[in-house]
Enzyme design. Structure first.
Site, mmCIF file in Angstrom:
data_model
loop_
_atom_site.group_PDB
_atom_site.id
_atom_site.type_symbol
_atom_site.label_atom_id
_atom_site.label_comp_id
_atom_site.label_asym_id
_atom_site.label_seq_id
_atom_site.Cartn_x
_atom_site.Cartn_y
_atom_site.Cartn_z
ATOM 1 N N LYS A 56 0.866 -1.157 -0.052
ATOM 2 C CA LYS A 56 -0.048 0.050 -0.024
ATOM 3 C C LYS A 56 0.708 1.422 -0.104
ATOM 4 C CE LYS A 56 -4.445 -1.282 0.327
ATOM 5 N NZ LYS A 56 -5.426 -0.788 -0.757
ATOM 6 N N SER A 312 0.816 -9.801 -0.450
ATOM 7 C CA SER A 312 0.745 -8.336 -0.309
ATOM 8 C C SER A 312 0.852 -7.882 1.117
ATOM 9 C CB SER A 312 -0.998 -8.169 -0.660
ATOM 10 O OG SER A 312 -1.726 -8.915 0.439
#
Length: 419
Positions: A56, A312
């Site tokens: 992110k 992720s």
């Protein structure tokens, strides 16, 4: 008719240049265990190894840099997040010296909340509100409009998508060989759309497979309906991918570039997470295990192929481990719950332990449903077995010894009420 937004190579290359001062390229490494399991060359793109422990940071840093480039008066930004986007925004704001107000659901794991506060320091204020990301997002949007601050969307924004797309660019730069498949986790679609668009433009034969949790399959529904659909209910367990409604930009890109979107059971995700920890000492959060869990759905297609799974994030709360283990055992058929009615005879409980349980079976939960007359009343019993094949003999012995029971694993409403 307005043309849909698609990330272009020049914009993503510019984003990659912007990120150089804050983001290091993450490793692309072969995983021997999964390569052997699936008879394929399985590589992991380790986005969990960023300083903020998720991909992110790429999107948030790119977006806020773009805001500062276009508007010198940007002094305060707002975001909503299930935790990882918030950390990226917090880190970025502390690095660039601007204020941020971050809205997160009250269900956000404590570890993620504490990380946001640590990365942001005096630059960031956190507000916990609502049970889901979407509820927190509504509050963030209202706050943003009231105060005329810039909003940093977690996924449905071109600058965010281009920041995440740098993963696809980086992947292709890290290898001289092409990839047959890239498995990418899906929440709101920012990562999947960015990676898919760039990889398919540069490597058209590579198949991009989106993987989302079964309890929050918002992209699958949107693709079937042809437009974003707000799900009435979602399972929040895979908090990094628990989004009720995907974005318009992300859906349009995924419609064009994703080969397939599959869903995986939360228990399978938990089993994958535990496997990564015990076999490879890789610590991930549930969303971080999504892409690898998706390999099982393509086990025949990927045999002999070169496959990338994007890991992720690794922002996992240690207090969730027992819940993760429980879900993994239930999924694997090694944990079973019953309501058992003990026969009206003395020593029934002792008989159950001595004659019903196998030599490797273990009672892990026991709760009488009546405070009095316990020896002859019903009890909720959790039994952990070591092998799936021991389940049928367990049932046979309960029947032959006249122990009446209700099996709870396949009765979700009764299961949740009793446990």
């Amino acid at each position: 008719m307005k043309r849909s937004y698609i990330p272009d190579l020049d914009s993503v290359r510019a984003a990659q240049q912007r990120l150089q001062s804050a983001v290091s390229a993450t490793p692309l490494e072969q995983n021997l265990a999964y390569s052997e399991l699936y008879q394929a060359d399985v590589l992991l793109k380790r986005e969990d190894l960023h300083q903020v422990r998720s991909y992110k940071i790429r999107g948030s840093y790119n977006k806020i840099c773009r805001l500062l480039q276009s508007n010198d008066k940007t002094e305060h930004v707002v975001c909503a997040s299930a935790g990882n986007h918030a950390q990226g925004v917090a880190f970025t704001c502390s690095q660039l010296g601007i204020k941020a107000t971050v809205f997160m659901p009250v269900t956000t794991p404590r570890q993620k909340v504490e990380q946001v506060r640590m990365f942001g320091g005096d630059y960031v204020q956190t507000i916990l509100t609502g049970d889901t990301f979407d509820e927190a997002n509504l509050q963030a949007q209202a706050f943003c409009q009231k105060n005329h601050y810039a909003f940093v969307h977690p996924f449905d924004d071109p600058d965010i998508i281009e920041g995440q797309a740098t993963i696809g660019l980086e992947l292709l730069q890290q290898s001289s060989k092409t990839f047959d498949y890239v498995f990418v986790p899906v929440g709101g679609g920012g990562l999947a759309s960015g990676v898919a668009a760039i990889v398919k433009q540069l490597s058209p034969d590579t198949r991009i497979i989106g993987v989302e949790p079964k309890g929050a399959a918002s992209m699958s529904v949107a693709l079937k309906q042809g437009h974003p659909v707000k799900l009435d209910r979602i399972d929040r367990f895979v908090d990094g991918a628990a989004v009720q409604q995907v974005g318009k930009h992300t859906l349009a890109i995924c419609q064009k570039y994703l080969h397939d979107v599959i869903t995986v059971d939360e228990g399978h995700i938990c089993q994958t997470l535990l496997n990564l920890y015990t076999k490879d000492a890789i610590v991930v959060e549930p969303a971080g295990a999504l892409s690898i869990a998706g390999l099982a759905h393509y086990q025949h297609e990927i045999r002999g192929k070169r496959v990338v799974c994007i890991v992720s994030g690794s922002n996992n709360d240690i207090t969730r481990i027992e819940d993760i283990r429980e879900k993994a055992l239930l999924y694997s058929g090694l944990k079973h719950y019953f309501i058992v009615q003990f026969p009206q005879r003395s020593g029934a409980l002792r008989e159950f332990v001595g004659n019903i349980l196998g030599p490797m079976d273990d009672i892990t939960y026991f709760q009488y449903q009546k405070k009095n007359n316990r020896e002859h009343g019903p009890a909720v019993i959790g039994i952990e077995i070591k092998r799936k094949k021991d389940f049928d003999p367990l049932l046979s012995k309960m029947k032959s010894h006249s122990f009446n029971y209700q099996y709870l694993n396949d009765k979700p409403e009764l299961f949740s009420m009793m446990l």
